[in-house]
Scaffold this motif. Structure first.
Motif, PDB file in Angstrom:
ATOM      1  N   VAL A 249      -3.705   1.237  10.709  1.00  0.00           N
ATOM      2  CA  VAL A 249      -4.766   0.176  11.793  1.00  0.00           C
ATOM      3  C   VAL A 249      -4.589  -1.190  10.401  1.00  0.00           C
ATOM      4  O   VAL A 249      -4.771  -2.018  11.026  1.00  0.00           O
ATOM      5  N   THR A 250      -4.601  -0.602   9.509  1.00  0.00           N
ATOM      6  CA  THR A 250      -4.665  -1.967   8.295  1.00  0.00           C
ATOM      7  C   THR A 250      -3.455  -3.125   7.646  1.00  0.00           C
ATOM      8  O   THR A 250      -3.588  -3.855   7.849  1.00  0.00           O
ATOM      9  N   ILE A 251      -1.998  -1.875   8.475  1.00  0.00           N
ATOM     10  CA  ILE A 251      -1.245  -2.777   8.535  1.00  0.00           C
ATOM     11  C   ILE A 251      -0.991  -3.753  10.648  1.00  0.00           C
ATOM     12  O   ILE A 251      -0.607  -4.738   9.873  1.00  0.00           O
ATOM     13  N   ARG A 252      -1.159  -3.114  10.901  1.00  0.00           N
ATOM     14  CA  ARG A 252      -1.609  -4.556  12.213  1.00  0.00           C
ATOM     15  C   ARG A 252      -2.863  -5.323  11.962  1.00  0.00           C
ATOM     16  O   ARG A 252      -2.331  -6.037  12.492  1.00  0.00           O
ATOM     17  N   ASN A 253      -3.880  -4.889  11.703  1.00  0.00           N
ATOM     18  CA  ASN A 253      -5.290  -6.137  11.216  1.00  0.00           C
ATOM     19  C   ASN A 253      -3.965  -7.103  10.198  1.00  0.00           C
ATOM     20  O   ASN A 253      -4.559  -7.890  10.678  1.00  0.00           O
ATOM     21  N   PHE A 254      -2.806  -6.933   9.546  1.00  0.00           N
ATOM     22  CA  PHE A 254      -2.787  -7.534   8.651  1.00  0.00           C
ATOM     23  C   PHE A 254      -2.098  -8.569   9.361  1.00  0.00           C
ATOM     24  O   PHE A 254      -1.389  -9.729   9.497  1.00  0.00           O
TER      25      PHE A 254
ATOM     26  N   LEU B 260       0.505  -0.900  -0.179  1.00  0.00           N
ATOM     27  CA  LEU B 260      -0.120  -0.179   0.149  1.00  0.00           C
ATOM     28  C   LEU B 260       0.574   1.462  -0.065  1.00  0.00           C
ATOM     29  O   LEU B 260       1.899   0.815  -0.480  1.00  0.00           O
ATOM     30  N   HIS B 261       0.304   2.610   0.245  1.00  0.00           N
ATOM     31  CA  HIS B 261       0.526   3.656   0.014  1.00  0.00           C
ATOM     32  C   HIS B 261       1.219   3.947   1.388  1.00  0.00           C
ATOM     33  O   HIS B 261       0.253   3.912   2.758  1.00  0.00           O
TER      34      HIS B 261
ATOM     35  N   VAL C 208       5.132  -5.397   3.833  1.00  0.00           N
ATOM     36  CA  VAL C 208       4.935  -5.862   4.733  1.00  0.00           C
ATOM     37  C   VAL C 208       4.718  -7.200   4.277  1.00  0.00           C
ATOM     38  O   VAL C 208       3.870  -7.399   3.716  1.00  0.00           O
ATOM     39  N   THR C 209       5.418  -7.895   4.608  1.00  0.00           N
ATOM     40  CA  THR C 209       5.271  -9.514   4.365  1.00  0.00           C
ATOM     41  C   THR C 209       5.953 -10.344   5.723  1.00  0.00           C
ATOM     42  O   THR C 209       6.403 -10.277   6.382  1.00  0.00           O
TER      43      THR C 209
END
Length: 83
Positions: free
Chosen positions: A14-19, A6-7, A62-63
């Motif tokens: 929040v999106t990253i933490r949820n992922f 993502l950008h 993020v992987t």
């Protein structure tokens, strides 16, 4: 292996933490381990946004990867490192 691209923007933390949490649950990690990964990835991504892209944003990836007993999070970006 799962990857989120993502950008880079602080509003996407929040999106990253949820992922990271979803990947951790898929890997059957403990709640404490998931929270530790979330904290580490959040800190790394925040540093990318604030320092690598100087708050202007850019691509971030993020992987979450697992192999045998090893679980790793990889944060990839194309920002500048200035000293």
């Amino acid at each position: 292996m799962a990857t989120l691209s993502l950008h880079a923007d602080l509003k996407d933390m929040v999106t990253i933490r949820n992922f990271v949490a979803a990947c951790g649950r898929d890997l059957e990690l403990s709640t404490e381990t998931i929270e530790a990964f979330q904290l580490a990835v959040d800190e790394a991504c925040t540093n990318v946004v604030e320092h690598g892209y100087a708050g202007h944003g850019g691509a971030i990836e993020v992987t979450m990867d697992a192999e045998d007993d090893l679980v790793r999070a990889i944060v990839r970006n194309w920002g500048c490192l200035l000293y």
